[in-house]
Enzyme design. Structure first.
Site, mmCIF file in Angstrom:
data_model
loop_
_atom_site.group_PDB
_atom_site.id
_atom_site.type_symbol
_atom_site.label_atom_id
_atom_site.label_comp_id
_atom_site.label_asym_id
_atom_site.label_seq_id
_atom_site.Cartn_x
_atom_site.Cartn_y
_atom_site.Cartn_z
ATOM 1 N N ASP A 122 0.861 -1.177 0.000
ATOM 2 C CA ASP A 122 0.000 0.000 0.000
ATOM 3 C C ASP A 122 0.900 1.231 0.000
ATOM 4 O O ASP A 122 2.101 1.139 0.290
ATOM 5 C CB ASP A 122 -0.903 -0.041 1.237
ATOM 6 C CG ASP A 122 -1.831 1.158 1.317
ATOM 7 O OD1 ASP A 122 -2.335 1.578 0.258
ATOM 8 O OD2 ASP A 122 -2.050 1.667 2.419
ATOM 9 N N PHE A 133 -10.717 22.680 -9.973
ATOM 10 C CA PHE A 133 -9.757 21.678 -10.405
ATOM 11 C C PHE A 133 -10.479 20.411 -10.866
ATOM 12 O O PHE A 133 -11.508 20.035 -10.323
ATOM 13 C CB PHE A 133 -8.830 21.339 -9.240
ATOM 14 C CG PHE A 133 -7.907 20.187 -9.501
ATOM 15 C CD1 PHE A 133 -6.648 20.399 -10.035
ATOM 16 C CD2 PHE A 133 -8.284 18.882 -9.208
ATOM 17 C CE1 PHE A 133 -5.800 19.346 -10.274
ATOM 18 C CE2 PHE A 133 -7.440 17.823 -9.438
ATOM 19 C CZ PHE A 133 -6.200 18.054 -9.977
ATOM 20 N N LYS A 136 -2.941 27.877 -10.060
ATOM 21 C CA LYS A 136 -1.909 26.909 -9.693
ATOM 22 C C LYS A 136 -2.256 25.583 -10.343
ATOM 23 O O LYS A 136 -3.432 25.237 -10.494
ATOM 24 C CB LYS A 136 -1.809 26.749 -8.173
ATOM 25 C CG LYS A 136 -3.044 26.177 -7.500
ATOM 26 C CD LYS A 136 -2.869 26.128 -5.996
ATOM 27 C CE LYS A 136 -4.121 25.569 -5.305
ATOM 28 N NZ LYS A 136 -4.022 25.593 -3.845
ATOM 29 N N ARG A 147 6.419 16.946 -4.614
ATOM 30 C CA ARG A 147 5.196 17.177 -5.390
ATOM 31 C C ARG A 147 5.150 18.663 -5.731
ATOM 32 O O ARG A 147 5.087 19.502 -4.839
ATOM 33 C CB ARG A 147 3.963 16.786 -4.568
ATOM 34 C CG ARG A 147 3.965 15.347 -4.129
ATOM 35 C CD ARG A 147 3.110 15.128 -2.902
ATOM 36 N NE ARG A 147 1.700 15.350 -3.135
ATOM 37 C CZ ARG A 147 0.800 14.375 -3.264
ATOM 38 N NH1 ARG A 147 1.199 13.123 -3.197
ATOM 39 N NH2 ARG A 147 -0.462 14.634 -3.451
ATOM 40 N N THR A 179 -2.510 1.155 -4.645
ATOM 41 C CA THR A 179 -2.991 2.257 -3.835
ATOM 42 C C THR A 179 -4.321 2.774 -4.355
ATOM 43 O O THR A 179 -4.646 2.628 -5.537
ATOM 44 C CB THR A 179 -1.959 3.409 -3.808
ATOM 45 O OG1 THR A 179 -2.488 4.509 -3.073
ATOM 46 C CG2 THR A 179 -1.637 3.873 -5.225
ATOM 47 N N LYS A 203 -7.073 -5.233 -5.085
ATOM 48 C CA LYS A 203 -5.749 -5.545 -4.545
ATOM 49 C C LYS A 203 -5.596 -7.052 -4.349
ATOM 50 O O LYS A 203 -4.571 -7.644 -4.711
ATOM 51 C CB LYS A 203 -5.540 -4.824 -3.207
ATOM 52 C CG LYS A 203 -5.467 -3.309 -3.301
ATOM 53 C CD LYS A 203 -5.191 -2.699 -1.941
ATOM 54 C CE LYS A 203 -5.079 -1.183 -2.027
ATOM 55 N NZ LYS A 203 -4.742 -0.565 -0.724
ATOM 56 N N ASN A 249 -8.412 -1.229 4.378
ATOM 57 C CA ASN A 249 -8.499 -1.455 2.942
ATOM 58 C C ASN A 249 -7.422 -2.406 2.430
ATOM 59 O O ASN A 249 -7.457 -2.817 1.269
ATOM 60 C CB ASN A 249 -8.399 -0.116 2.191
ATOM 61 C CG ASN A 249 -7.096 0.605 2.486
ATOM 62 O OD1 ASN A 249 -6.703 0.745 3.636
ATOM 63 N ND2 ASN A 249 -6.429 1.080 1.465
#
Length: 1471
Positions: free
Chosen positions: A400, A704, A726, A760, A840, A1026, A1049
């Site tokens: 994960d 966004f 941005k 990031r 993920t 998963k 999860n």
């Protein structure tokens, strides 16, 4: 009849629920909310557990032997020898299983006994979760877990909104908005109204789809559509909402969380499965031997034995009247007798020993201090004791991301403002940037004045090389004095608020050379100025002798003029650079003393709204802000205004609630630097700048989404209108106005640097708008918002128009904080040959960014394939293209038949790596063409000696790769081409595409590509997906898998894998409770596998090889003796010796071998990850190794029996005693067997401890003690046999000769392998013994380089944000206030606005051309293209000039018209 079938039909087709009607819902027999993960109860434990244990073939085999031993006619051994060990094994396993199940019961009880407020008879009562029924109305309070899947009825928010965190479901920590039906909002928190609510819900049957729900609510004779936005799922947490009410739709095992949890599977290791197979083979072998001996016995009795019935009488059950019949019956009985005698080939003690070894190995894992996490006081824990050696054979790791690789913490790490970077901390000793971590501390030389440089905790990882280190100076973050930095409009940097004398000194100083005397020459450094986005030829700076190159504006003469002052300096390295012009660069490395100090973060206490946990280490940015530097103010003002964060005051403290952690980090950074976001309304934003309040009218939020990859706000303050934006770098760069090439190039270089560090990134830009232009744009935006067809496309075009011709402001770099040591752990695990997949629930950009951050993805990869098709055809097309790319790469890569390189030229010894950009992924409709020339070439040239001393064996290459060639030529030699193992491919798969990849028609193609990739990342996957991925690899690749996660999860994935590892993180203990092993941090997985896993596998394999050897050597003596005893099942040994051989005489040495043995130390196991490789290939114990052990044991047994038999047959002692009796032979053979076992295990042991010495030599002594005690004290039948034998020299000579014959071949073979075919561990041990430490080559011993040393040209964009929050803000639905309370009126009720609405509605079909005249360049929104620009530089981007500008006008608009959006526009995007 109809009423009986109605529930049945509803159950088959749909689910029918009536709120607050228990009787109605009971007829459908829905599951209650009780959860059960345990396997047994008090009554079912014994039968179920025994049934499960006897499914193991060995246990069933020994049960059958026990039954045979209970028959006196065929058993020559007492049944106690089998019964006691079998009962012990069953009891030990049962106790362990009972303990594990008790833990599951406790966990279930904890969950089921949680309290939930449930509405009963019009009143709220506290009910247990297990008592909640379908149809109940329950209340949830803030920060409370949702007890079951519920339909949202009403919330504390005015518009029926609530916010939830779904970390337990999909791993995402960002908040998600849910909204109830507007018709049920009126219920409020009135209990009477809620109790009288009798709505009937028709919905789908229970399923595992987390993002889908279809249903209908029937209430008051009306039908209302229900979707996933109105459902709260079990496992979610209510956030930022005081309370909410909902009606239970799914409960217990029907909830989507439990539907995704998977089933607990019985797990066994590969060694167990191999043992089961071997046991089958051994049983068949025993049956064959017993049948052979039975036939031999029948023949012997028929021809010879019948004549000796007086001496050897037949049993009374044997028919004596007909000899062939009697002989046949005797042979049949002997068959079972030999089955009992020879059962010691696989004794029950084998499984006892295996369980003991695993049990103690589990404690070694639990006690390992290196895997102790002090912050949470957590040790590693082996929650199961049956899977330890499987840890040494892992081939695939499924991890994960959120909470497993990362800490769920976003921090504002670095930034670039107007072409200048901030945030780097420089080591004044080395001049290189250092990384700040939480646990490690690095010391650097402090200035003479302790106040000159802050102190704190940081880490330097400058690589030490033999040559003087090269320092690339390209930043200006460190200044010796605490002086403010001001960046002028021309791009120059000067010191503000500093004395003029200091400024003059800095301006006229020149770079000082390194110390030139002989004593200081050792520490001389080469310092070179490097403008990263410019070639060296373009730099007019001259080169200074000694390797120091001057920046522009400095001459070598200035260098010479300061040489004397350098020599007179007290010590250390003092360097100051100053560069004038647009690209001004300034560096000061102050003179240092020998004292050391740690670095300290900047003090923000002067700001009353600062956050105490905010860390920033670059003082210059705060100085720039406080000195009112324009660009830094624009930067932070943009961060404080362009977002969708909500602010509220809790107990007098300002707190933010963000929809994504990225936004929270950016707004928090602006807050700490003095730009505090205070509050917002639907049409205003209030911030506090350096103590002064500023209020802006919020005109628009351009929200966004995943296609736009940007968000903008349009604000008005006074007479100025500004757009702040941005977004992703490639998106924003395409929308900047021309004339910023130099700034864009410098900023792009910073972007590449940030991306290389795994940060990031978001690019910030602004555009100043005229009032007239905005009004004209607003008119066209309203027209597009009210369009009946193609509304979204038209709105995007309008947004494109205004988001153009922007001015670049800067770049933010946020660190999604990895757990400490994650990159190194992943690099070492990959070096060990383990493939790592990340599964993920996060979005694609976030997952890719973390992939680079943790070095799962690297810039050396040839390409990163992205599968994002929405249909089977699209996914198949992408997979086909990727496969073709891999084929072309493999065809032209170095070492292939078509890639030959001539390396005769004389070059300096070095490694050259050439990487070109992959162009395979661009789709084209052109007809097929022949394969292009190689688009990727990765070549490493290594110069070694032409003639190597290889000892005539194949070990030279491996040995030289590991330890380096000691005789490597310094002036060049033959260059060998080596394929760089760091290259390759990576695969990124989206969740909706993964559905098609897992389909039967595509799974083979998907696996074919995935298996050729170094790393695979699956994003936006559900918990069940998963588990399906893990199951696919297990089934198709037959590989050993490990799944690691920290949340609910991840439970299904953990249960599906061979090994499940839970991280005790921030998302609860669900993953830990379902796991086989638990650790506190991901980095401990490296030690768990490479040390404990490898040791456990190595020890278990060595234990099994030796165990089978000693038991075959012991048991097959009966076979050789049967040739001399008429196949009568007579044992050569004393029955008591047979019973205690494995229990007392040989158990402890082999146990100590299996517990303490190690070939290399734990340090070497981590330093040389390739030591793990034999486990991947099951090389240490397999069928071949088993056969070798059997043959070795057979040879030993033959020598053991024949040499003493030849010596003692017809033998007479010197005193005249007869030696050829059965008991003397048995005693002698047994004694030599024990001595041989001791000698063999001594040769077998590589790592000697006190325990090994005690058990090995003690067992030898123990044999003689027990033999004397049994025969003389208890009175055994063999009394005196051994005592008489050892008095004679014949015994000692026989034992010496026999042991030498047995040991000599073993020693010879061992030294042959060590000299001619040494293993990796042999070489490491040899080097350790010689105390010779050398630097290992990169392909064997891999030390991951620091993240900051890597530069990248890929995009570092990642923004965990979702569309829709902008609409919620501007509509006022997210606000607690009513519209009339807002500072700026919404303007929806003015006459002119309503007239505009009427005009637009009446002219809905009229098309205008006004919007087309103002369009900028369209953005290429092809996601595939954007994601595959990883290796294309954007430093030379040229942007075409836009036709329109800020002064562009349009068709006239009314000046006093309200710019607010019409109501229809506010709801174009529904939550």
């Amino acid at each position: 009849m109809g009423t009986k079938t109605q529930p049945q039909q509803a159950k088959e087709n749909e689910r029918r629920i009536r709120a607050n009607d228990k009787e109605f819902n009971l007829q459908y027999k829905y599951h209650n909310n009780y959860i059960k993960t345990s396997k047994y109860s008090v009554f079912t434990f014994l039968p179920f557990n025994l049934l499960e244990q006897f499914q193991r073939l060995a246990n069933f085999y020994f049960l059958c032997l026990l039954v045979l031993q209970l028959i006196p006619a065929i058993s020559s051994l007492t049944p106690v020898t089998t019964a006691i060990p079998l009962i012990g094994v069953l009891t030990l396993t049962a106790v362990k299983d009972a303990y594990d199940d008790i833990q599951r019961h406790l966990s279930d009880s904890q969950v089921n006994n949680r309290k939930s407020k449930t509405l009963r008879n019009g009143k709220l009562v506290d009910a247990k979760w297990s008592e909640v029924q379908v149809g109940d109305v329950i209340r949830l309070d803030n920060n409370q877990f949702v007890a079951a899947d519920i339909l949202l009825l009403t919330t504390s928010e005015p518009n029926g909104l609530c916010f939830i965190e779904t970390a337990e479901l999909d791993g995402e920590t960002n908040l998600k908005a849910k909204q109830c039906l507007t018709e049920t909002i009126e219920l409020g928190d009135h209990h009477d109204a809620l109790w009288n609510f009798n709505g009937e819900i028709l919905c789908e049957r229970p399923n595992n789809l987390l993002n889908k729900f279809d249903g209908t609510l029937i209430w008051r004779n009306q039908r209302f559509a229900l979707d996933n936005e109105k459902i709260l799922l079990r496992g979610c947490v209510l956030r930022n909402t005081q309370w909410c009410y909902g009606v239970v739709v799914f409960a217990g095992v029907d909830t989507k969380l439990m539907q995704n949890s998977g089933k607990t599977q019985f797990k066994s290791t590969g060694v167990d499965r191999l043992l089961n197979f071997i046991i089958i083979g051994i049983v068949l072998f025993l049956v064959s031997i017993c049948a052979l001996f039975a036939v031999g016995c029948a023949i012997w009795e028929g021809f010879i034995g019948q004549h000796f019935q007086v001496y050897l009488p037949w049993e009374h059950i044997i028919p004596k009247d007909y000899i062939p019949t009697g002989a046949t019956v005797i042979g049949l009985l002997v068959f079972f007798s030999y089955a009992i005698v020879l059962n010691t080939v696989v004794p029950i003690s084998l499984y006892v020993s295996v369980e003991v070894i695993r049990f103690i190995q589990s404690f070694l894992i639990n006690w390992d201090e290196e895997m102790y996490y002090a912050r949470t006081n957590t040790y590693a824990k082996a929650r199961t004791t049956t899977l330890n050696e499987e840890l040494g054979q892992i081939q695939y790791i499924f991890s994960d991301k959120t909470g497993t690789l990362t800490q769920n913490i976003m921090t504002f790490n670095k930034c670039s403002i107007n072409g200048r970077t901030y945030g780097d901390v420089i080591d004044l000793r080395t001049g290189e940037p250092i990384e700040v971590t939480e646990q490690q501390t690095i010391f650097h030389n402090s200035p003479r004045n302790p106040e000159e440089v802050p102190t704190g905790t940081a880490t330097a990882t400058a690589a030490s090389t033999k040559q003087p280190p090269l320092i690339l100076v390209h930043k200006a973050e460190i200044h010796a004095k605490k002086s403010s930095v001001m960046v002028t409009a021309e791009g120059e940097t000067q010191l503000a608020n500093s004395p003029s004398s200091d400024r003059a000194e800095m301006e006229h100083s020149a770079p000082l050379p390194p110390p030139l005397d002989s004593q200081r020459n050792r520490g001389r450094k080469q310092v070179r100025y490097s403008a990263p986005s410019r070639s060296q030829e373009e730099d007019p700076g001259g080169t200074i002798p000694g390797g120091l190159s001057t920046p522009r504006g400095l001459s070598p003469s200035g260098y010479d003029s300061q040489r004397s002052s350098s020599r007179n300096s007290a010590g250390g390295l003092g360097v100051c650079f100053k560069r004038s012009g647009p690209g001004l660069m300034q560096r000061q490395l102050s003179s240092t003393s020998s004292s050391d100090k740690a670095l300290q973060c900047v003090d923000f206490s002067a700001n009353p709204h600062h956050e105490s946990d905010f860390r920033w280490y670059d003082r210059t940015l705060l100085d720039a802000v406080r000195s009112d530097e324009e660009h830094s103010h624009v930067f932070f003002r943009l961060l404080a205004l362009c977002h969708t964060v909500m602010a509220e005051t809790v107990e007098g403290k300002l707190e933010y609630q963000a929809q994504s952690p990225d936004e929270a980090a950016l707004v928090a950074a602006a807050r700490n630097f003095g730009f505090v976001f205070r509050s917002r309304t639907p049409n205003s934003i209030t911030i506090e700048v350096m103590g002064r309040l500023e209020e802006y009218e919020l005109l628009n939020i351009l929200d966004f989404n995943n296609v736009r990859k940007r968000m903008s706000v349009i604000l008005r303050r006074g007479d100025s209108v500004v757009l702040y934006c941005k977004g992703a770098d490639n998106v924003i760069y395409d929308r900047l106005h021309s004339g910023q090439e130099d700034l864009k190039a410098r900023t792009q270089d910073h972007l590449n640097k940030f991306a290389g560090e795994g940060l990031r990134t978001l690019v910030l830009a602004e555009r100043r708008l005229t009032e007239q232009y905005y009004k004209d744009w607003r008119t066209r935006q309203q027209e597009a918002a009210l369009a009946m067809d193609s509304r979204e496309e038209k709105l995007n075009e309008i947004y494109e128009e205004i988001e153009s011709d922007m001015q670049l402001v800067g770049v933010t770099a946020i660190e999604d904080k990895l757990q400490d040591g994650v990159p190194k752990a992943i690099a070492n695990l990959q070096s060990a040959g383990i493939k790592i997949w990340v599964l993920t629930g996060d979005k694609q950009e976030t997952a890719i960014n973390i992939g680079y951050s943790c070095q799962l993805l690297t810039d050396e990869l040839a390409d990163v394939f992205i599968v994002d098709g929405n249909s089977v055809e699209e996914v198949e097309k992408q997979l086909r293209q990727f496969k073709e790319s891999i084929k072309i790469y493999n065809r032209f890569r170095p070492g292939g038949t078509e890639a030959l390189y001539n390396s005769d030229s004389n070059m300096d010894p070095l490694s050259v790596t050439m990487t070109q950009t992959s162009v395979f992924m661009h789709e084209s409709s052109a007809p097929p063409t022949p394969p292009p020339p190689p688009a990727i070439s990765v070549v490493t040239f290594r110069w070694d000696d032409k003639n190597k001393d290889n000892k005539g064996g194949p070990d030279s290459a491996e040995c030289n790769d590991l330890f380096g060639d000691e005789k490597r030529s310094l002036d060049g030699g033959a260059a060998s081409i080596v394929i760089d193992e760091t290259t390759g491919f990576a695969l990124v798969v989206n969740g909706h595409s993964l559905v098609h990849c897992l389909s039967p028609e595509l799974e083979i193609k998907f696996l074919d590509i995935a298996s050729q990739c170094k790393a695979v990342i699956c994003c936006r996957v559900t918990p069940l997906q998963k588990a399906l991925v893990v199951e696919l690899i297990k089934r198709a690749k037959n590989a050993v898998t490990l799944a690691i996660g920290d949340g609910a999860n991840d439970v299904s994935m953990i249960k599906a894998a061979h090994i499940g590892v839970g991280i005790s993180g921030q998302e609860g203990l669900q993953a830990v409770l379902s796991s086989d092993y638990s650790i506190a941090q991901f980095r401990y997985l490296e030690r768990l596998l490479l040390v404990h896993g490898r040791w456990s596998y190595y020890r278990m394999c060595k234990f099994l090889r030796y165990f089978f050897y000693k038991n075959f050597a012991f048991t097959l003596c009966h076979c050789w003796y049967s040739l001399f005893c008429g196949f009568s099942a007579q044992t050569v040994f004393d029955p008591m010796f047979i019973s205690v051989y494995n229990l007392f005489y040989t158990s402890l040495p082999v146990l100590s071998l299996g517990i303490f043995e190690q070939d290399v130390s734990d340090k070497n196991s981590l330093e040389y990850p390739r030591l793990y490789t034999p486990g991947l290939k099951s090389e240490l114990f397999n069928i071949r190794e088993f056969i070798y052990s059997v043959l070795h044991g057979a040879f030993t047994s033959l020598v053991l029996f024949l040499i003493p038999y030849g010596v003692y047959k017809d033998g007479v002692s010197q005193h005249g005693y007869i030696l050829s009796d059965h008991m003397t032979l048995g005693a002698v053979v047994a004694t030599i067997l024990i001595v041989d076992n001791t000698a063999q295990i001594s040769l077998y042991t590589s790592y000697w401890t006190v325990v090994n010495h005690i058990t090995i030599w003690g067992s030898l002594v123990w044999y003689f003690v027990l033999d004397y005690f049994y025969n003389y004290v208890i009175g055994g039948p063999y009394v005196g046999s051994l005592t008489q034998a050892i008095k004679d020299l014949t015994f000692w000579m026989t034992m010496l000769i026999t042991v030498m014959v047995l040991v000599a071949p073993v020693l010879a073979y061992k030294y042959y392998l060590l000299d001619v075919h040494p293993s990796l561990s042999d070489k490491i041990r040899q080097k350790s013994l010689k105390k010779f430490h050398s630097r290992a080559s990169s392909d064997v011993r891999r030390t991951p380089s620091s993240r900051r040393g890597r530069r990248s040209v890929r995009s570092g964009y990642a923004f965990a944000h979702q569309e829709g929050f902008g609409r919620l803000i501007t509509s006022g639905k997210i606000m607690h206030k009513k519209p009339q309370d807002f500072a700026f009126p919404l303007g929806l009720g003015t006459k002119k606005t309503q007239a505009l609405h009427n005009n637009l509605a009446s002219a809905d079909q009229t098309k205008t051309n006004s919007s087309g005249n103002h369009m900028g360049n369209n953005n290429n929104t092809n996601q595939r293209h954007n994601q595959n620009q990883n290796h294309s530089s954007m430093a030379d981007i040229s942007v075409e000039g836009r036709v329109h500008g800020a002064d562009a006008g349009g068709s006239g608009g009314t000046e006093d018209m309200s710019p607010r959006a019409p109501c229809q526009d506010l709801d174009t995007i529904n939550l």
